[in-house]
Write an enzyme that holds these catalytic residues in place. Structure first.
Site, mmCIF file in Angstrom:
data_model
loop_
_atom_site.group_PDB
_atom_site.id
_atom_site.type_symbol
_atom_site.label_atom_id
_atom_site.label_comp_id
_atom_site.label_asym_id
_atom_site.label_seq_id
_atom_site.Cartn_x
_atom_site.Cartn_y
_atom_site.Cartn_z
ATOM 1 N N LYS B 107 0.785 -1.081 -0.077
ATOM 2 C CA LYS B 107 -0.135 -0.247 -0.088
ATOM 3 C C LYS B 107 0.922 1.326 0.049
ATOM 4 O O LYS B 107 0.592 2.239 -0.502
ATOM 5 C CB LYS B 107 -1.174 0.175 1.128
ATOM 6 C CG LYS B 107 -2.120 -1.218 1.351
ATOM 7 C CD LYS B 107 -2.937 -0.917 0.221
ATOM 8 C CE LYS B 107 -4.383 -2.024 0.269
ATOM 9 N NZ LYS B 107 -5.016 -1.713 -0.890
ATOM 10 N N GLU B 129 -9.836 5.502 3.311
ATOM 11 C CA GLU B 129 -10.711 4.335 3.717
ATOM 12 C C GLU B 129 -9.656 3.287 3.943
ATOM 13 O O GLU B 129 -8.644 3.386 3.714
ATOM 14 C CB GLU B 129 -11.695 3.789 2.789
ATOM 15 C CG GLU B 129 -11.277 2.845 1.691
ATOM 16 C CD GLU B 129 -10.106 3.519 0.699
ATOM 17 O OE1 GLU B 129 -10.042 4.737 0.791
ATOM 18 O OE2 GLU B 129 -9.262 2.718 0.133
ATOM 19 N N SER B 396 1.703 -9.468 -1.144
ATOM 20 C CA SER B 396 1.230 -8.103 -0.825
ATOM 21 C C SER B 396 1.658 -7.515 0.651
ATOM 22 O O SER B 396 1.807 -6.448 0.776
ATOM 23 C CB SER B 396 -0.015 -7.954 -1.356
ATOM 24 O OG SER B 396 -1.026 -8.712 -0.756
HETATM 25 C C1 LIG Z 1 -1.510 -6.898 2.515
HETATM 26 C C2 LIG Z 1 -2.780 -6.767 1.361
HETATM 27 N N1 LIG Z 1 -2.782 -7.175 0.453
HETATM 28 C C3 LIG Z 1 -3.992 -7.080 -0.244
HETATM 29 C C4 LIG Z 1 -5.065 -6.091 -0.134
HETATM 30 C C5 LIG Z 1 -6.209 -6.044 -0.994
HETATM 31 O O1 LIG Z 1 -6.129 -4.735 -1.770
HETATM 32 P P1 LIG Z 1 -5.793 -4.721 -3.205
HETATM 33 O O2 LIG Z 1 -6.787 -5.633 -4.123
HETATM 34 O O3 LIG Z 1 -6.204 -3.242 -3.917
HETATM 35 O O4 LIG Z 1 -4.297 -5.213 -3.391
HETATM 36 C C6 LIG Z 1 -4.934 -5.443 0.974
HETATM 37 C C7 LIG Z 1 -5.943 -4.380 1.568
HETATM 38 O O5 LIG Z 1 -5.956 -3.995 2.414
HETATM 39 C C8 LIG Z 1 -3.923 -5.695 1.905
HETATM 40 O O6 LIG Z 1 -3.453 -5.099 3.045
#
Ligand SMILES: Cc1ncc(COP(=O)(O)O)c(C=O)c1O
Lengths: 258, 466
Positions: B107, B129, B396
Site C-alpha cells: 500500500k 478508507e 502483498s
Molecule cells: C496486504 C494486502 N494485500 C491485498 C489487499 C487488497 O487490496 P488490493 O486488491 O487493492 O491489493 C490489502 C488491502 O487491505 C492488503 O492489506
C-alpha cells in the site's frame, strides 16, 4: 402537468415552486404513498420520489437512514414504479430521484419505459454526469422524460454550460458542497451558483440541500425558481402525514413570501 | 556475483506510459469513468491535471524515488520459496516481497505518491478508507512524514478484527473513525470517505487505497504500483533466465494485482491469475468473489463488476480477510477479465488459512491473510502446471495484523482472548483500549495534545450537517 408547466404556473403566480422529496417505501410502501400525497395536500407543487439505494453516498444520515428503512422493509424497484403510479394517478406531478446503479441494472431503457408508463415525468440523477449519460439521454428522448442533472458550487463555467445543455425540465443546483441534510442557514454559495447557472440557460432552476424552514424557503424562492426540500420532510414523516402536511403548508407559505 | 537487478525505479511506473491506457475520460473498454456527484468533478479534474504534470516533473519523480529507496526500502526482494514449492507439485515459487516494505504491505507504493501529490495541490488534510488497516497505516505514516492532517474511515467490524492496525494508526497521529453504517466494512468506509470528501474537498485530498473509484484513481493508483511488476520481471529474468509461467495475486480492489500484472500484460506466455476471496465458498453466498460471481454495474464512482442483487443494490461481501472483503473491484480488472488476458478464481477462507500456515512453517514467512489467498492460488497453479513451472506470487503484505485471527482460526486461543494474552505476554503498550500512564507519557513527550488524542481516540462521525 409537465415539469415545465409546474414551474410556469408558479412563475405566473409570482412565487417559487415547492418540490418535496420522500423515499418510496419509507416507512412502508403504502405509508410512503400517503406521505407523498400529504406533501401535495400541504402545498408542494411537485414530488421527488426517492429510489432507495444501498450506498447513498451523497445523502446525510437523515435520508440515508430513511432509505435504509425502506430497503430493510423489502422495498423493490417495482414498488417504486407502483408508488409513482399511485401518486401520479392522484394528480401529483412526480419525478424520481435515483442513484444510477439501480437504473443500469434494470436496463436504462426499460427503466425509462416503466417510469413513463407509471406516469413519472423525469429523473434526477445525483451521481450521473452528462458525459456518462449517453444511454439515459437516448432513453429519455424515446420515452419523453425530463432529465435533471446537478450543478454544484465547484462546477466550472464550462461544466455548467455542458450540464444545463443536457438538462430538460429543470436544473438542480446543489447549493452546498456536502451531503443532504437540513441546515440552519441557507448556504451562502447558493445565490451565486444560481446566477452563474442562469447565465447559461432559460430552464427553471431548483435549489436543494438544506432547506427546512419557511424563512429559508422564502429566501431561496427570492433567487431560484424552485425550492427542493428533503431531509426536513423525512424527519417530519416520523410523526405521520399530518405533520408532513403542516410542514409543506408552512414551506408553501414561504415560497409565496419571497 | 553482485547483481545490480532490478534497475527499475518507482518513477518508471508513472513516467513511462504502460501502453494500456484508458481513454481520455478514464474508460477501460466500457468500464471505469466517473459515476460521482458533480460536486467532485472539479477535484477529480484538478487531480488529473496535477497527476499529468508530475509525470514529467523531474523533481517530483526524484523525490518519489528517494523516498521509496530510503524510506520504503525498495527494491523489495524476490524470495525463492523452495520448500513451499514442494507442496505445489514441485513448481518453483518466487515471492515478490511487498510484505517487507515499510509499514508491511504494497500500500505504501501508492500512498507516498498521493501524499506528495497532496502537497503539490496545496491541500493540508488527507482522508482515506481502510479495510485491513494496511492502507490506513500507510496513509497515516505518509501523513506523519509529510505533516498532513489524517483522518481514516474504517468499518467497525474491521476495527475489531484488525485492532492492531487501529492502534498503529493512532500512534502515528491519525484520527480513526469507526463506520457504523451498512455492513460496517470496507464498502461503508468508502461511502463515508466520499461523504467527507464532497464536504471538505477544498482542503482535503482523498487518498483512495486501491485501483477502484472514479477516474483518475484507477490509472494513477495502478501507475504508483507498477513498480512491483517492473522490479519483479527483471528479478525473475535475472534469477531464472526466463519469464514466469504464471503470476498470482490476491484481488480485493485490485491494486497489488494490477501492480504486478501490468509488467507482463504484453507477454502472452505469462498467465495472469487473480485470486478473489471465496469466503465460505461461493455456493454459500458468503464471499467477496466480485469478478467470478458479480456483474457489471456502477459503485463508488466507476463502472466495473460488482456483487449486486436484481435491483442493483450492492450485496454484502464476506471474507475472513478484511482487505479483500469488498463487493467491488477496479475497472481495469473488469476489462482484463472480459478480454481473457487475466483470469480470476475464488479461494476460500479455509484454503487461504491452510496456505497461511504452510508458508509460515515452510518458509518462516507469516503472510497477510489477503496475500495468503495468492499463495493458495500458487499452490493450485503449481499442481496444475507441474514441476517445471515458475510461478511468481505477489506477497502483498505481512501477517502481524492477522495473528489474532489466525490463532483463533487454528484454535490456539479461546473466544475473547487475544493472542498476546494466551501466550502470557502483555498486550503492547499504547493499545487503543487504554494506554498505561507510562506509555502515554513517553509517547506524548512534551505535547499534551498527543497524549490526549492517544488516550481518547476521536469517535465522531463525519461530513454530515444534521
Ligand atoms: C496486504 C494486502 N494485500 C491485498 C489487499 C487488497 O487490496 P488490493 O486488491 O487493492 O491489493 C490489502 C488491502 O487491505 C492488503 O492489506
Amino acid at each position: 402537468m409537465s415539469v415545465a408547466e409546474v414551474f410556469a404556473k408558479a412563475k405566473a403566480d409570482e412565487r417559487g415552486a415547492l418540490i418535496g422529496y420522500l423515499p418510496a417505501g419509507f416507512p412502508t410502501v403504502d405509508e410512503s404513498v400517503e406521505l407523498l400525497k400529504a406533501l401535495v395536500d400541504g402545498g408542494c407543487d411537485m414530488l421527488e420520489v426517492g429510489v432507495p439505494y444501498s450506498d447513498p453516498v451523497i445523502d446525510g444520515p437523515t435520508v440515508a437512514g430513511a432509505t435504509d428503512v425502506a430497503l430493510r422493509a423489502g422495498t423493490r424497484l417495482r414498488d417504486v414504479f407502483s408508488v409513482v403510479e399511485r401518486v401520479t394517478a392522484a394528480g401529483c406531478p412526480a419525478v424520481v430521484m435515483t442513484y444510477f446503479n439501480p437504473v443500469l441494472r434494470y436496463g436504462v431503457d426499460a427503466f425509462a419505459r416503466d417510469l413513463a408508463n407509471a406516469g413519472g415525468l423525469g429523473m434526477i440523477t445525483p451521481d450521473l454526469i452528462p458525459e456518462e449519460a449517453d444511454e439515459w439521454l437516448a432513453a429519455s428522448e424515446a420515452h419523453g422524460l425530463d432529465r435533471i442533472f446537478l450543478v454544484a458550487p465547484s462546477s466550472s463555467e464550462e461544466r455548467i454550460a455542458k450540464t444545463v445543455a443536457a438538462c430538460r425540465g429543470f436544473v438542480y443546483a446543489a447549493s452546498t458542497m456536502g451531503v443532504t441534510g437540513a441546515r440552519d442557514t441557507v448556504a451562502s454559495a447558493a445565490p451565486a451558483l444560481v446566477a452563474r447557472t442562469r447565465a447559461h440557460t432559460d430552464l427553471p432552476i431548483g435549489v436543494g440541500l438544506g432547506v427546512r424552514s419557511r424563512e429559508q424557503a422564502a429566501e431561496v424562492a427570492g433567487f431560484a425558481d424552485g425550492v427542493i426540500v428533503g431531509s426536513a420532510f423525512v424527519t417530519a414523516a416520523a410523526q405521520g402525514p399530518a405533520r408532513v402536511r403542516a410542514l409543506a403548508a408552512d414551506l408553501a407559505a414561504g415560497v409565496r413570501d419571497r | 556475483m553482485t547483481s545490480i537487478v532490478p534497475t527499475s525505479k518507482a518513477s518508471d511506473g508513472i513516467r513511462t506510459p504502460s501502453g494500456h491506457e484508458p481513454d481520455e475520460r478514464g474508460h477501460f473498454g466500457r468500464y471505469g469513468g466517473r459515476f460521482v456527484p458533480e460536486a467532485l468533478i472539479a477535484a477529480l479534474d484538478e487531480l488529473s491535471v496535477v497527476y499529468d504534470k508530475i509525470r514529467g516533473d523531474r523533481e517530483f519523480l526524484d523525490e518519489l524515488d528517494r523516498l521509496h529507496r530510503d524510506y520504503t526500502g525498495r527494491p523489495s526482494p524476490l524470495t525463492d520459496a523452495w520448500k513451499l514449492g514442494e507442496h505445489a507439485g514441485g513448481a518453483r515459487i518466487l515471492l515478490k516481497r511487498e510484505d517487507l516494505n515499510h509499514t508491511g504491505s504494497h500500500k505504501i507504493n501508492n500512498v507516498l505518491g498521493q501524499a506528495l501529490l497532496t502537497k503539490r495541490m496545496g491541500k493540508t488534510r488527507v482522508i482515506a478508507e481502510t479495510g485491513a488497516g494496511q492502507h490506513g497505516v500507510a496513509t497515516a505514516t505518509a501523513c506523519a512524514l509529510l505533516d498532513l492532517e489524517c483522518v481514516i474511515y474504517m468499518g467497525e467490524v474491521d476495527t475489531e478484527r484488525q485492532a492492531l492496525n487501529v492502534a498503529r494508526m493512532r500512534l502515528l497521529g491519525a484520527t480513526v473513525i469507526p463506520v457504523k453504517t451498512g455492513s460496517r466494512t470496507l464498502k461503508d468506509a468508502i461511502n463515508e470517505a466520499l461523504r467527507d470528501w464532497v464536504t471538505n474537498v477544498d482542503t482535503t485530498h482523498y487518498v483512495l487505497g486501491t485501483v477502484a473509484g472514479p477516474h483518475p484513481f484507477p490509472t494513477m493508483v495502478r501507475d504508483f504500483h507498477r513498480i512491483i511488476g517492473l522490479e519483479a520481471r527483471e528479478q525473475v529474468l535475472d534469477r531464472v533466465g526466463r519469464l514466469p509461467d504464471a503470476v498470482a495475486a490476491c484481488v480485493g480492489g485490485g491494486s497489488n494485482a494490477i501492480g504486478i500484472f501490468h509488467a507482463f500484460l504484453d507477454d502472452p506466455s505469462v498467465r495472469l491469475v487473480g485470486f478473489e476471496p471465496g469466503g465460505e465458498g461461493v455456493a454459500t453466498g458468503r464471499h467477496g468473489a466480485t469478478l467470478s460471481e458479480g456483474s457489471p454495474g456502477a459503485l463508488h464512482g466507476a463502472l466495473s463488476y460488482l456483487l449486486q442483487d436484481e435491483d442493483g443494490q450492492t450485496k454484502e461481501s464476506y471474507s475472513i480477510s478484511a482487505g479483500l472483503d469488498y463487493p467491488g473491484v477496479g475497472p481495469e480488472h473488469a476489462l482484463l477479465k472480459d478480454l481473457g488476458r487475466a483470469t480470476y478464481e475464488p479461494v476460500t477462507d479455509a484454503e487461504a488459512m491452510e496456505a497461511f500456515a504452510l508458508l509460515s512453517r515452510t518458509e518462516g514467512i507469516i503472510p497477510a491473510i489477503e496475500s495468503a489467498h495468492a499463495v493458495a492460488g500458487a499452490l493450485r497453479l503449481g499442481r496444475e502446471l507441474g514441476p517445471d513451472a515458475v510461478i511468481l506470487v505477489n506477497l502483498s503484505g505481512r501477517g502481524d495484523k492477522d495473528v489474532d485471527t489466525a490463532a483463533r482460526w487454528f484454535g490456539m486461543i479461546g473466544e475473547g482472548e487475544s493472542a498476546a494474552e494466551a501466550s502470557g505476554t502483555r498486550i503492547a503498550e499504547g493499545s487503543p483500549a487504554g494506554p498505561s500512564d507510562e506509555a502515554a507519557g513517553s509517547l506524548a513527550g512534551p505535547s499534551d495534545e498527543a497524549a490526549g488524542s492517544l488516550a481518547a481516540p476521536s469517535d465522531g462521525t463525519a461530513g454530515g450537517h444534521e
